[in-house]
Design a protein around this motif. Sequence first.
Motif, PDB file in Angstrom:
ATOM      1  N   PHE B  92       8.313 -75.787  37.398  1.00 47.02           N
ATOM      2  CA  PHE B  92       9.058 -76.131  38.613  1.00 47.02           C
ATOM      3  C   PHE B  92      10.504 -76.518  38.284  1.00 47.02           C
ATOM      4  O   PHE B  92      11.421 -76.088  38.980  1.00 47.02           O
ATOM      5  N   HIS B  97      12.747 -74.106  42.888  1.00 46.26           N
ATOM      6  CA  HIS B  97      11.627 -73.915  43.814  1.00 46.26           C
ATOM      7  C   HIS B  97      11.791 -74.816  45.024  1.00 46.26           C
ATOM      8  O   HIS B  97      11.492 -76.006  44.954  1.00 46.26           O
ATOM      9  N   PHE B  98      12.299 -74.240  46.097  1.00 48.25           N
ATOM     10  CA  PHE B  98      12.395 -74.984  47.351  1.00 48.25           C
ATOM     11  C   PHE B  98      11.399 -74.364  48.309  1.00 48.25           C
ATOM     12  O   PHE B  98      11.719 -73.478  49.098  1.00 48.25           O
ATOM     13  N   CYS B 108       1.383 -68.785  47.380  1.00 47.40           N
ATOM     14  CA  CYS B 108       1.941 -68.802  46.033  1.00 47.40           C
ATOM     15  C   CYS B 108       0.974 -69.444  45.051  1.00 47.40           C
ATOM     16  O   CYS B 108       0.469 -70.538  45.274  1.00 47.40           O
ATOM     17  N   LEU B 110       1.614 -70.500  42.001  1.00 52.21           N
ATOM     18  CA  LEU B 110       2.199 -71.650  41.307  1.00 52.21           C
ATOM     19  C   LEU B 110       2.007 -72.895  42.162  1.00 52.21           C
ATOM     20  O   LEU B 110       1.531 -73.939  41.695  1.00 52.21           O
ATOM     21  N   GLN B 111       2.383 -72.759  43.416  1.00 55.57           N
ATOM     22  CA  GLN B 111       2.261 -73.885  44.340  1.00 55.57           C
ATOM     23  C   GLN B 111       0.799 -74.300  44.497  1.00 55.57           C
ATOM     24  O   GLN B 111       0.464 -75.481  44.426  1.00 55.57           O
ATOM     25  N   ARG B 146      12.861 -68.114  41.394  1.00 50.63           N
ATOM     26  CA  ARG B 146      11.469 -68.566  41.330  1.00 50.63           C
ATOM     27  C   ARG B 146      10.674 -67.882  40.235  1.00 50.63           C
ATOM     28  O   ARG B 146       9.453 -68.040  40.158  1.00 50.63           O
TER      29      ARG B 146
HETATM   30  S1  SF4 Z   1       7.626 -69.490  44.462  1.00 49.57           S
HETATM   31 FE1  SF4 Z   1       5.971 -70.838  45.040  1.00 49.57          FE
HETATM   32  S2  SF4 Z   1       6.491 -72.781  44.131  1.00 49.57           S
HETATM   33 FE2  SF4 Z   1       8.323 -71.523  44.091  1.00 49.57          FE
HETATM   34  S3  SF4 Z   1       9.423 -72.028  45.963  1.00 49.57           S
HETATM   35 FE3  SF4 Z   1       8.111 -70.297  46.454  1.00 49.57          FE
HETATM   36  S4  SF4 Z   1       6.251 -71.224  47.218  1.00 49.57           S
HETATM   37 FE4  SF4 Z   1       7.336 -72.811  46.182  1.00 49.57          FE
END
Ligand code: SF4
Lengths: 603, 238, 183
Positions: B92, B97-98, B108, B110-111, B146
């Motif tokens: 992050f 990453h917003f 996502c 990662l999220q 990202r």
């Molecule tokens: S890529 Fe995933 S973690 Fe990164 S900003 Fe987008 S939603 Fe958020």
Amino acid sequence: MMTSQTNVHAEYLNPILARRQHNPNDLLQILREAQEQHGYIHTDAIDYLSLELKLPRAKIEGVAGFYSFLYLQPRGEYRVLFSDNITDRMLGNMELLENMCAQLWVEPGKVSEDGLLSIETTSCTGLCDQGPALLVNNIAINRLTPARVSSICELIRERVPLSAWPQEFFAIEDNIRRKDILLGSDFKSGAALSALFQRGADATLQEIKTSKLRGRGGAGFSTGMKWEFCRNAAGDAHYVVCNADEGEPGTFKDRVLLNGYADMVFEGMTLCARVVGAKQGFLYLRGEYRYLLDHLQAVLQRRRQQTLLGTSILGEAGFDFDIEIHLGAGAYVCGEESALIESLEGKRGTPRNRPPFPVTNGYLDRPTVVNNVETFASASLIALNGGAWYAGIGTETSSGTKILSVSGDCERPGLYEYPFGVTVAQVLAECGARDTQAVQVSGASGVCVSADEFERRIAFEDIPTAGAFMVFGQQRDMFEVARNFVHFFAHESCGFCTPCRVGTSLLSNMMDKLANGHGSPYDFAEIEKLNGLLQSTSHCGLGHAACNPVLDTIAKFRPAYEKRLAHKDFVPAFDLDAALSQARQMTGRDDTGAHLERSHESR
Amino acid sequence: MSQDKSFTLDGKTVPYQEGQTIIQAAMAAGHYIPHLCFNPEFKPHGSCKLCTVKANGRQTASCTQQAQPGMVVESDINELNDERRVLLQMLFVEGNHFCPSCEKSGNCQLQATAYELDMMSPHFDQFFPDRPVDASHAEYLLDFNRCILCSLCVRASRDVDGKNVFALSGRGIKSHLIVNAKSGHLADTDFSGSDKAAHVCPVGVILKKRVGFSVPIGQRTFDAQPISATPHPKVKGA
Amino acid sequence: MNAPAKPKLKVATTSLAGCFGCHMSFLDIDERILELMKLVEFDRSPITDIKHCGPCDIGIIEGGLCNAENVHVLREFRANCKILIAMGACAVNGGLPAQRNHLSLPLILEEVYHAQHGLVDGFIPNDPELPLPLDKVHPIHEVVKVDYFIPGCPPSGDAIWKVLTDLLAGREPELGHGLIHYD
Ligand code: SF4
Ligand SMILES: Cc1cc2nc3c(=O)[nH]c(=O)nc-3n(C[C@H](O)[C@H](O)[C@H](O)COP(=O)(O)O)c2cc1C
Ligand code: SF4
Ligand code: SF4
Ligand code: FES
């Protein structure tokens, strides 16, 4: 689509491509040679190479982008890189760099406006015994002084070609201070191979095993076993690779071995080829040692003439073997054997997933032996004098001798060869080190040995080493030593795995934070946490070792850190008042409201 | 398939086939091990290290470690989850990453993995790198802010599409994704929306244009259920 | 004999470089605010008129740091609050305001006050009453130690409620699926 522009590049690229037989595995070599034309790789040249080598352009850019010494943008006619090991720092390299920048009106890291030059730092160039050192267009210059720096400035300003610079600038010394069986041997080229023929390949392998020779590149794996694994591995070709990447800061023994003992090294490789059944060998020479290339090529050529290389070596029908030299281009991680193989294959130097290991799946996925320069030279000695003789030298678990590259605070820096088991104290005494605070053994990824440990021994069972032995006197700040090493790791991380790519940068930011007076016990805890993570989750030895210098110095030289813990509680890494300076400048304000105290506590 | 081949994952018996790595076998049996650079449709890469487990006590990436008979694998334990959370925090802070302004939010990986592991903050200081956005292509957008360098797009384009649209360049913290065009623009590559590479990015880099927020935030894949309960569609055990 | 009433916990809240969205969300706990009021009393907060934060049990910060004033307020909160909570994306990672971080501050000021269309003789305000902007926007944990984080843009009223009630009950706050979200 060919344009006249790309044809311009074809002119110098065609001969390179022809010499390299349009082999995409030689991409790194081709790029390095192509760069010699303009000092950088022109974007049109990449188009042409992409076409000719049938490689995607992004792949070529990706490879070029990986190596520090390859440039995709103009970097000046003269590209000056100051070696930035801690030993160079101790000898005042940064003052000399600033001095040169001032004389030539250029900012560090930037290209001068007229495109004449750029000045930057680079990782240790392996001239710690004769620093401060620099590379100009990848050729090494040693023993920098203010006078030498001024002459260099003059030569650059006058655009004097490098070939016309005073030869003494390039006079790299061997500085051999203590010889033992290896450095002291009067090795005759071909002698070890003759012994091999008398004994036979099987018996020679047996001698290597009997000798209990262990790899000199750091990990200390049994050389006999490695050769045997490779020999037994199935494959339509086998390869022998000599690791002369020697990137570990403070290490320079391979440089000397290749300069004065190349025959022993190449002969060791040839023995190995016979044992494992290889026809092709590679010497992977770090880009910093570019100046050794002509000499090494000449040795190879002579050996071919002596039928020590080529087809039917020494008249033995069916024994064909030759050695090609590949140059690195500024990437420490390429010393890691699987990254080295990737690099040999013309790729980015990213360590592979292991297993499988190179002995079964190495160069072009074929069984491959990778050994250090000193390991091969020692193998030659063993073939000559027998395994039992060798095993009798050194200690029970560390047979033979080890060459130490001694630098730092001592009167006689240079190479010292000792039987394994020598104490740190003895080395210190013989190199003329006085009032020593600490010794960093085995480079940045090695161990920091403090005065109360000087009776410890150089041996795999006590202090293992790839050869570096950097001496620090009482006047040295061990925090700064560790910080230099941490910056090294951050610069050299290949970026493949998350913990090392991000962790080494975080760590170097944290060390900078302490150096800038913003440290608190909080940061200490953070450093320890990072260390655990790097050690347990990193993909290769670089990440595993990256915290070693910090942990060692925290444990052994705590006052050097405590001095930095100016604060009881957490403070920001950045200077809050400085963070307002741009706004102050834009508004012309300087009232008290236009400032912020650095930390909360100090209010 | 020989059923006698099995190992244990957090105490549960997991059968595997010769050559399978720990995570491949675990996913096929319906178990979740956090991962980002692994995708069951591609050869394991082993770079993100999120899938780190203890195999017979030794830490290793479960996406590259071959399963072995009787292996004792620990995965869902505090010690490892703590490390994984730090790895996520690293990912992050190294990029930008917003989530509120990211079209991938809710879909996502990662999220979702960060939710799974209760990552409440990025913890470290943000790097706030200056990274480009490439809007040159008619249908697709690349927002490099990202990118987590998982190389799935590289693998998909090379191994499935046979195109090599993407590659990694740079080194260390300066590693970055590039596209196969002299201009550096996606529009000048042979990338197409029907490429596999257009659909593998686990985060919000490779995004189809003009579908913006057609599924409202709050109703997306990982809003409905945690990633650990959302098996990959291509996995048998799903 | 009546048991002495448990002393109410003191809570302060503020918005730094935020949009008050998180505070709105806080009010979204709806009727539970009555329950909350039985347990806590508010010190400095947009819903009281107290100008400076006194000694408190819990401080809740919305928004990141974009100027000198934000830093002063944050420090005041840290100095006075036993527990400091970052509420919402901007406090947690800088959020939307931090998207200016890849531009240089002088460039932004130039653009806003000089170059923009329709500005005649624009000058950059230099009134000492105005707080100076920082060269970058920072999440609050980069400047003071933060004890708990509630991510979300904004976090839901339920998430805020959960963290507060966990804390009031002496539990480690835990959000879990559905409550933890970054968008
Ligand atoms: S890529 Fe995933 S973690 Fe990164 S900003 Fe987008 S939603 Fe958020
Ligand atoms: C980051 C890293 C850098 C390395 N650099 C070198 C090097 O410069 N030279 C070397 O011989 N070995 C180096 N090694 C060790 C090699 O991976 C390998 O173990 C060695 O070349 C094997 O040869 P040996 O058995 O003769 O020691 C390095 C390892 C790592 C992890
Ligand atoms: S540990 Fe570092 S050098 Fe090794 S693979 Fe990972 S990023 Fe690359
Ligand atoms: S663009 Fe997406 S798929 Fe490609 S490397 Fe970056 S994160 Fe991975
Ligand atoms: S999923 Fe295994 S390393 Fe990324």
